[in-house]
Design an enzyme around this catalytic site. Structure first.
Site, PDB file in Angstrom:
ATOM      1  N   ASP A   1       0.803  -0.679  -0.082  1.00  0.00           N
ATOM      2  CA  ASP A   1      -0.063  -0.052  -0.369  1.00  0.00           C
ATOM      3  C   ASP A   1       1.079   1.335   0.110  1.00  0.00           C
ATOM      4  OD1 ASP A   1      -2.093   2.082   1.057  1.00  0.00           O
ATOM      5  OD2 ASP A   1      -3.493   0.165   1.080  1.00  0.00           O
TER       6      ASP A   1
ATOM      7  N   HIS B   1      -4.417   6.189   2.770  1.00  0.00           N
ATOM      8  CA  HIS B   1      -4.847   5.095   2.706  1.00  0.00           C
ATOM      9  C   HIS B   1      -3.621   4.019   3.633  1.00  0.00           C
ATOM     10  CE1 HIS B   1      -6.413   1.785   0.193  1.00  0.00           C
ATOM     11  NE2 HIS B   1      -7.275   2.636   0.152  1.00  0.00           N
TER      12      HIS B   1
ATOM     13  N   SER C   1     -11.865  -1.171  -0.696  1.00  0.00           N
ATOM     14  CA  SER C   1     -11.034  -1.104   0.104  1.00  0.00           C
ATOM     15  C   SER C   1     -10.040  -1.155   1.985  1.00  0.00           C
ATOM     16  CB  SER C   1      -9.790  -0.145  -1.154  1.00  0.00           C
ATOM     17  OG  SER C   1     -10.732   0.824  -0.250  1.00  0.00           O
TER      18      SER C   1
END
Length: 557
Positions: free
Chosen positions: A29, A64, A222
């Site tokens: 990520d 994120h 996600s």
């Protein structure tokens, strides 16, 4: 959902384990903010993606990456506890800008680095749309090597609004994750389809968790995917705590096999949106922490199936069943569905043998509405004259659990013509008329052909999952070749002595051909030897086909 602890079953598992240091969880990520209170002091190693150069990580990728990493490793003494803070984490921050997620070499090297670092599970935040239904060979090879090494890769299906395919979620062996809201309704933008179905579930996809500088509420696949990664890591850690191997792929199988199917109301009228079903943590925990995951629950390989039986139906939930006034009455159901065909999606259609479901049927593709219409018509016909149904479908490697029943493997059905139904007596009469034996032999040929069909559907009954089984089952549909053989035998007072399926020497190079072998003998004179008839069935395609002329010869005793 406000927090992870609100997921049913999580607090109970946390009382036993909050992760195990011997279980390594990898993350692909953006770069996480390890100074966040939820992550401060966590056992997380960052593997720098040096192949990307030295560009700075800022903005959305960091937000994120922090969110995902904290969902997994957030300290339990912080405001945003994660699933497995006691597991060891390894992060490859290789998604710095949007183009990084489109680079197959970057993705492949990231997966390889996490496997080399000893990861048992890898959370991959990439959901790369693909029109071809395939992925770059480099990326595919890295994913396949990880699965082959026993590493579980968890990834979102993506948020493109439905039937969009995304990699690596479509690749074999991964655990793909769609998203549902707090009330259990699957988000309409959560990607779905048969390409995901053998290895995909849906999970809660909206809650608040850690981001740089505080917390933020996020939603989507996600968000749901790290929930499943965390649950899988928690189950693997529980196994290790009990002295068992982590077995992340076995945990994957348990999560898919025990998932709860959707009904109409929580899937926008299309239960297939729910993939294999919603994660059922309590059931998955019971299956995953056993010494061995129950073999009958393990996904089958994706393969064609040719099944025989009768058409049946059940329901995925009590809510689906209760929408019908007389759900246990097939005649009433057939009449109701004829008047309300849109209600057909509420049924879990099955192929039954002796009243027991052997396969669950899921219509798919552009002819889905026509397939439902065919199912309704066959259900009505069974109440009159139909006594045998054949289905040429595809086993997609997963199972469903009808309300009040056991686990049933799923077949996708892509065309109405691949579902057939008929009266055996009528089929025998028309077949014998077509080959036109002498009038005095008609009765004997019909009786012998009836014995043949009874043998295929009775003593030699099978689920039609393997090539020789599919070839044999097809002979109960295309009766002309066996009818010619039994007519020959009837004219010579011979009776069927043996029936077998053997690999055929005939066929195209790309065929999968099998010979149906019928041996006939004179019951009163064993010294006259045996006459053998063979005809060939090609099962390379979903639809088996008989080709060539039947062949016969005498075999001396």
């Amino acid at each position: 959902m406000t927090a992870l602890r609100d997921i049913p079953g999580v607090p109970e598992l946390w009382r036993e384990s909050t992760g195990h240091p011997d279980v390594v969880v990898g993350v692909l990520d953006g770069r996480p903010d390890l100074g966040h209170p939820a992550l401060r002091g966590a056992d997380i190693e960052v593997l720098e993606p040096r192949w990307l150069g030295s560009a700075r990580d800022t903005g959305p990728p960091v937000e994120h990456g922090t969110f995902i990493t904290a969902v997994l490793f957030g300290r339990h003494d912080s405001a945003t506890p994660g699933f497995v803070p006691r597991c060891r984490g390894v992060v490859v921050p290789a998604l710095r800008v949007e183009s990084d997620g489109l680079d197959p070499l970057n993705l492949a090297r990231s997966i390889e680095a996490l496997v080399a670092a000893g990861a048992h599970l890898i959370h991959c935040s990439v959901a790369l749309p693909t029109l071809s239904g395939d992925a770059d060979p480099l990326f595919k090879r890295a994913v396949a090597a990880a699965v082959e090494a026993g590493v579980l890769i968890v990834t979102p299906t993506g948020n493109e609004g439905g039937r969009t395919l995304a990699a690596p979620a479509i690749l074999p062996g991964v655990l793909a994750v769609g998203a549902h809201a707090d009330d259990g309704t699957v988000f309409r933008y959560s990607n779905w389809g048969s390409a995901y179905l053998p290895h995909a579930v849906v999970a809660p996809g909206e809650f608040e968790h850690a981001v740089p500088g505080g917390t933020r509420r996020r939603k989507g696949t996600s968000v749901a995917a790290p929930v499943v990664t965390g649950i899988a890591a928690l189950l693997a850690s529980t196994r290790v705590s009990r002295g068992l191997p982590a077995d992340p792929l076995g945990v994957r199988d348990a999560l898919v096999a025990t998932a709860t199917p959707c009904g109409l109301t929580d899937s926008a009228g299309e239960p297939a949106r729910c993939l294999a079903g919603k994660v059922n943590l309590a059931a998955a925990a019971r299956a995953a922490v056993a010494d061995d995951v129950v073999p009958s629950l393990l996904p089958m390989p994706v393969s064609p199936v040719f099944a025989l039986g009768r058409l049946g139906y059940g329901f995925a939930s009590r809510q689906d069943r209760d929408r019908f006034a007389r759900p246990e009455d097939p005649r009433w159901m057939a009449e109701y569905l004829a008047a309300h065909p849109e209600a057909a999606v509420a049924l879990m259609w099955t192929v039954d043998v002796d009243g027991s479901p052997q396969h669950a049927l899921i219509p798919s593709g552009p002819y889905r509405a026509d397939i439902f219409a065919k199912l309704i018509a066959v259900l009505a016909a069974q109440e009159r004259a139909v006594d045998l149904v054949s289905v040429a479908g595809t086993a997609v490697g997963t199972h469903v659990r009808p309300l009040g029943g056991g686990v049933v493997p799923v077949l996708t059905l892509s065309a109405p013509a691949r579902l057939s139904a008929w009266s055996v007596a009528d089929r025998i009469r028309t077949t014998v008329a077509a080959i036109a034996p002498p009038p005095h032999l008609v009765g004997r040929v019909e009786a012998a052909l009836r014995d043949f069909v009874n043998a295929v559907t009775g003593a030699l009954r099978n689920p039609g999952r393997h090539a020789p089984q599919r070839a044999l089952n097809h002979t109960a549909v295309d009766l002309i070749p066996p009818a010619r053989a039994v007519a020959f035998a009837a004219a010579r007072d011979l009776e069927l002595r043996d029936l077998a399926v053997v690999r055929s020497p005939y066929g195209r190079p790309d065929s999968d051909s099998w010979d149906i072998c019928l041996q006939f003998a004179n019951p009163g004179d064993e010294y006259r030897g045996v006459t053998e008839w063979r005809f060939t069935v090609d099962v390379a395609d979903v639809d088996p086909v008989t080709f060539g002329e039947p062949r016969s010869w005498a075999k001396r005793a």
